[in-house]
Design a protein around this motif. Structure first.
Motif, PDB file in Angstrom:
ATOM      1  N   ALA A  53       4.294  20.025  10.730  1.00 35.45           N
ATOM      2  CA  ALA A  53       4.155  21.360  11.314  1.00 35.45           C
ATOM      3  C   ALA A  53       3.530  22.343  10.331  1.00 35.45           C
ATOM      4  N   LYS A  54       3.889  22.210   9.037  1.00 37.44           N
ATOM      5  CA  LYS A  54       3.395  23.150   8.032  1.00 37.44           C
ATOM      6  C   LYS A  54       1.982  22.830   7.564  1.00 37.44           C
ATOM      7  N   THR A  55       1.636  21.546   7.512  1.00 37.50           N
ATOM      8  CA  THR A  55       0.347  21.153   6.929  1.00 37.50           C
ATOM      9  C   THR A  55      -0.656  20.635   7.951  1.00 37.50           C
ATOM     10  N   GLY A  56      -0.168  20.218   9.100  1.00 36.00           N
ATOM     11  CA  GLY A  56      -1.049  19.611  10.080  1.00 36.00           C
ATOM     12  C   GLY A  56      -1.436  18.189   9.736  1.00 36.00           C
ATOM     13  N   LYS A  57      -0.800  17.638   8.695  1.00 36.63           N
ATOM     14  CA  LYS A  57      -1.120  16.286   8.225  1.00 36.63           C
ATOM     15  C   LYS A  57       0.149  15.434   8.241  1.00 36.63           C
ATOM     16  N   PRO A  58       0.001  14.134   8.410  1.00 39.71           N
ATOM     17  CA  PRO A  58       1.182  13.270   8.446  1.00 39.71           C
ATOM     18  C   PRO A  58       1.742  12.999   7.048  1.00 39.71           C
ATOM     19  N   MET A  59       3.008  12.666   7.011  1.00 35.52           N
ATOM     20  CA  MET A  59       3.607  12.143   5.791  1.00 35.52           C
ATOM     21  C   MET A  59       3.672  10.638   5.944  1.00 35.52           C
ATOM     22  N   LEU A  60       3.112   9.908   4.991  1.00 35.35           N
ATOM     23  CA  LEU A  60       3.014   8.452   5.105  1.00 35.35           C
ATOM     24  C   LEU A  60       4.242   7.780   4.506  1.00 35.35           C
ATOM     25  N   ASP A  61       5.182   7.453   5.384  1.00 37.15           N
ATOM     26  CA  ASP A  61       6.364   6.731   4.938  1.00 37.15           C
ATOM     27  C   ASP A  61       6.003   5.260   4.743  1.00 37.15           C
ATOM     28  N   GLY A  62       6.624   4.638   3.763  1.00 40.82           N
ATOM     29  CA  GLY A  62       6.373   3.232   3.510  1.00 40.82           C
ATOM     30  C   GLY A  62       7.542   2.604   2.798  1.00 40.82           C
ATOM     31  N   ILE A  63       7.549   1.287   2.720  1.00 46.90           N
ATOM     32  CA  ILE A  63       8.587   0.584   1.970  1.00 46.90           C
ATOM     33  C   ILE A  63       7.938  -0.454   1.075  1.00 46.90           C
ATOM     34  N   GLY A  64       8.434  -0.514  -0.143  1.00 45.63           N
ATOM     35  CA  GLY A  64       7.996  -1.521  -1.097  1.00 45.63           C
ATOM     36  C   GLY A  64       9.213  -2.074  -1.813  1.00 45.63           C
ATOM     37  N   ALA A  65       8.971  -2.885  -2.811  1.00 40.51           N
ATOM     38  CA  ALA A  65      10.059  -3.456  -3.606  1.00 40.51           C
ATOM     39  C   ALA A  65       9.500  -3.861  -4.954  1.00 40.51           C
ATOM     40  N   THR A  66      10.321  -3.754  -5.981  1.00 44.15           N
ATOM     41  CA  THR A  66       9.887  -4.187  -7.305  1.00 44.15           C
ATOM     42  C   THR A  66       9.460  -5.646  -7.271  1.00 44.15           C
ATOM     43  N   GLU A  67      10.180  -6.448  -6.487  1.00 42.86           N
ATOM     44  CA  GLU A  67       9.848  -7.865  -6.373  1.00 42.86           C
ATOM     45  C   GLU A  67       8.459  -8.088  -5.775  1.00 42.86           C
ATOM     46  N   MET A  68       8.028  -7.182  -4.906  1.00 39.97           N
ATOM     47  CA  MET A  68       6.725  -7.286  -4.238  1.00 39.97           C
ATOM     48  C   MET A  68       5.670  -6.457  -4.942  1.00 39.97           C
ATOM     49  N   LEU A  69       6.055  -5.705  -5.937  1.00 35.81           N
ATOM     50  CA  LEU A  69       5.221  -4.848  -6.778  1.00 35.81           C
ATOM     51  C   LEU A  69       4.991  -3.473  -6.172  1.00 35.81           C
ATOM     52  N   HIS A  70       4.655  -3.400  -4.873  1.00 37.72           N
ATOM     53  CA  HIS A  70       4.409  -2.073  -4.291  1.00 37.72           C
ATOM     54  C   HIS A  70       4.636  -2.103  -2.781  1.00 37.72           C
ATOM     55  N   ILE A  71       4.091  -1.105  -2.089  1.00 35.88           N
ATOM     56  CA  ILE A  71       4.330  -0.917  -0.659  1.00 35.88           C
ATOM     57  C   ILE A  71       3.680  -2.025   0.167  1.00 35.88           C
ATOM     58  N   PHE A  72       4.449  -2.571   1.114  1.00 38.35           N
ATOM     59  CA  PHE A  72       3.928  -3.642   1.971  1.00 38.35           C
ATOM     60  C   PHE A  72       4.021  -3.314   3.462  1.00 38.35           C
ATOM     61  N   ILE A  73       4.770  -2.288   3.833  1.00 36.92           N
ATOM     62  CA  ILE A  73       4.778  -1.767   5.201  1.00 36.92           C
ATOM     63  C   ILE A  73       4.581  -0.263   5.109  1.00 36.92           C
ATOM     64  N   SER A  74       3.715   0.286   5.950  1.00 40.26           N
ATOM     65  CA  SER A  74       3.411   1.710   5.842  1.00 40.26           C
ATOM     66  C   SER A  74       2.878   2.280   7.146  1.00 40.26           C
ATOM     67  N   ASN A  75       3.057   3.580   7.309  1.00 40.51           N
ATOM     68  CA  ASN A  75       2.360   4.329   8.335  1.00 40.51           C
ATOM     69  C   ASN A  75       0.922   4.569   7.880  1.00 40.51           C
ATOM     70  N   ARG A  76       0.063   4.942   8.797  1.00 42.84           N
ATOM     71  CA  ARG A  76      -1.336   5.233   8.489  1.00 42.84           C
ATOM     72  C   ARG A  76      -1.669   6.656   8.940  1.00 42.84           C
ATOM     73  N   PHE A  77      -2.791   7.176   8.444  1.00 43.26           N
ATOM     74  CA  PHE A  77      -3.221   8.512   8.842  1.00 43.26           C
ATOM     75  C   PHE A  77      -3.394   8.625  10.348  1.00 43.26           C
ATOM     76  N   ASP A  78      -3.902   7.572  10.942  1.00 46.43           N
ATOM     77  CA  ASP A  78      -4.184   7.604  12.374  1.00 46.43           C
ATOM     78  C   ASP A  78      -3.162   6.820  13.193  1.00 46.43           C
ATOM     79  N   ASP A  79      -2.047   6.451  12.566  1.00 50.25           N
ATOM     80  CA  ASP A  79      -1.035   5.660  13.258  1.00 50.25           C
ATOM     81  C   ASP A  79       0.309   5.888  12.572  1.00 50.25           C
TER      82      ASP A  79
END
Length: 538
Positions: free
Chosen positions: A331-357
């Motif tokens: 509402a404040k920025t007009g832009k999405p916040m990209l939530d995601g999940i990662g793990a140290t075991e996987m090194l980084h984010i492996f599931i995420s939202n996208r700008f257009d999804d």
């Protein structure tokens, strides 16, 4: 292993888990040469691509170009090899806050073929010692301002060699002084793509650290996958964020991602929301990595007139993103916040939202190259809508040092995270709960048993149990239920004494913000403390 290892010290090769216990690695679309050095790729390699005059790092009151960063890291690499005796495969611990010098030391050690263990400045000697012992670390480089605990660690680890560097980059420490006399060219070690480059430690639910082993190619995969597909990083981007570089989330988001694409990274030792707001306004930062609690504070600053309009990507990870925060940001920025999940075991984010999804209260869909599903206790795939354990596989995966509890994380080729999820009819994944006793507070993972051990070391504590309780500002806080020994009185003074004791024993952020004094703790007939009953009372 495809290529011949360049490691003279074969410790990491010898202590990889058995190959048949690895998860399936889906490497289609990620093709790298057999010989690959991630440190060279992010410095000399970027200069060779024409980015030499682009800003690479911002911090300590100055900008450094890719050419300057390359020269700096080459000088440091010479010191590590020529004066400090680092040989390929040695484990090198780095102790520092987030600053350009820490990034330079990490890159230099990686160029030298070392296996780096980055650590947070808040860790105490007892925690550092566990890392040194488990990874048989031979060398440590430490910011001069953080030498006290490092010195205590070295006293407990007689074979550990320690050298200081100046985190303020004023070249007043031994490593920096020696580097000034070195040439700006260095022949990076021709490591194999599958040589271990990084050990990321994760505390797990027990508080005992487990080392996750990542190859040189893995460091590039997370950039060429998530950062390219989801963030679409461009050379004009300026990154800012709060996660420590000691976390693989921070190392990726604040170093690997910008450097892989010729962008700039701003590094803050004190990444408080006010400091991040100042940096965003000053440098027109475009990509931010932090936790929902910080975004709430940043939105409050916007109400007071702060201009964060330059941000095009707000990445949230480390703890659950509440729908109200997502909605308020949009509402404040007009832009999405990209939530995601990662793990140290996987090194980084492996599931995420996208700008257009993107959707509120939703973690999104797998990053390109990854597959995910929700499974039951026996590993079978559950129907859409059912809550179960999250299973994932892709181009990165869990390889625990010495194979420690490898079988608990990897089942039938899938990485089984410590999170419960459900998948909706459209294929989106939604977080449900943690599977273990880990407490996530302001994005930090805190193992309850580790805090209990620290409390029990205090003479006044007879018994204790630690749980996480919900908190509006931090997501959760550590709450300790304490039974005092005979002759000790409860009260505000005792609460403060126990909190100070924990802060002095383990990393200060792990201390119990709430202390409840009890005459007894709920137990089973066999004497096991029933923490679930304490949680029910909240």
């Amino acid at each position: 292993m495809r290529g011949t290892s360049a490691h003279d010290d074969s410790f990491t090769q010898d202590n990889l888990p058995p190959k048949d216990s690895w998860p399936d690695l889906l490497l289609a679309g990620f093709d790298y040469p057999d010989l690959l050095n991630a440190g060279w790729e992010l410095t000399d390699g970027m200069v060779a691509k024409g980015f030499g005059d682009q800003t690479a790092l911002i911090g300590n009151g100055r900008r450094r170009t890719y050419k300057e960063l390359t020269d700096w890291t080459n000088r440091l690499a010479h010191v590590l090899v020529d004066d400090f005796g680092v040989v390929p495969g040695n484990r090198v611990l780095i102790r520092s806050a987030n600053n350009p010098a820490m990034v330079a030391c990490w890159l230099a050690a990686t160029k030298a073929g070392a296996v780096v263990v980055n650590t947070m400045p808040m860790l105490r000697a007892v925690e550092l010692t566990k890392y040194v012992e488990k990874a048989e670390i031979s060398h440590a480089i430490c910011d001069t301002r953080l030498m006290d605990e490092m010195t205590l660690c070295a006293q407990a680890c007689s074979d550990l060699k320690v050298m200081a560097f100046d985190g303020t980059a004023n070249h007043e420490a031994e490593l920096d002084r020696l580097a000034l006399e070195k040439p700006v060219t260095f022949e990076a070690v021709q490591t194999a793509a599958e040589d271990v480059a990084l050990i990321g430690f994760t505390s797990g639910s027990t508080g005992e650290p487990k080392g996750t082993m990542h190859f040189h190619r893995d460091l590039l995969i997370i950039a060429d996958g998530y950062a390219k597909e989801v963030l679409d990083v461009q050379p004009e981007d300026v990154f800012v964020g709060s996660p420590p570089l000691a976390f693989t989330f921070g190392l990726g988001g604040l170093a690997i991602f910008p450097l892989r694409f010729g962008a700039a990274a701003t590094l803050l030792e004190q990444a408080t929301p006010p400091n991040m707001v100042e940096i965003i306004e000053k440098y027109k930062a475009t990509v931010c990595f932090t936790a929902p609690t910080a975004y709430r504070a940043m939105m409050a600053a916007m109400e007071e007139g702060a201009d964060l309009s330059s941000l095009r990507a707000a990445v949230s990870a480390g703890e659950t993103l509440p729908a109200p925060v997502y909605d308020a940001w949009r509402a404040k920025t007009g832009k999405p916040m990209l939530d995601g999940i990662g793990a140290t075991e996987m090194l980084h984010i492996f599931i995420s939202n996208r700008f257009d999804d993107h959707r509120p209260a939703c973690t999104g869909k797998p990053v390109t190259g990854y597959e995910a599903k929700v499974v039951g206790p026996d590993g079978s795939t559950l129907p859409r809508g059912d809550v179960g354990r999250l299973a994932v596989r892709g181009p990165t995966g869990c390889r625990y040092l010495r194979g420690e509890r490898q079988e608990e994380y990897v089942m039938d080729g899938w990485n089984i995270s410590g999170d419960a999820f459900w998948q909706d009819g459209d294929g989106y994944f939604h977080f449900a709960a943690r599977n273990d006793d880990m407490i996530i507070s302001s994005g930090y993972n805190i193992a309850g048993p580790e805090v209990e051990a620290a409390l029990l070391a205090h003479e006044a504590v007879a018994e204790c149990a630690v749980i996480g309780v919900s908190d509006a500002a931090r997501g959760a806080i550590v709450q300790a239920h304490v039974v005092l020994g005979e002759g000790f009185a409860s009260g505000t003074e005792m609460t403060a004494a126990l909190q100070d004791h924990v802060k002095a024993t383990i990393a200060p952020y792990k201390y119990p913000r709430s202390v409840i004094f009890a005459k007894a703790l709920p137990k089973t007939e066999t004497g096991k403390i029933q923490r679930f009953r304490l949680r029910k009372d909240q």
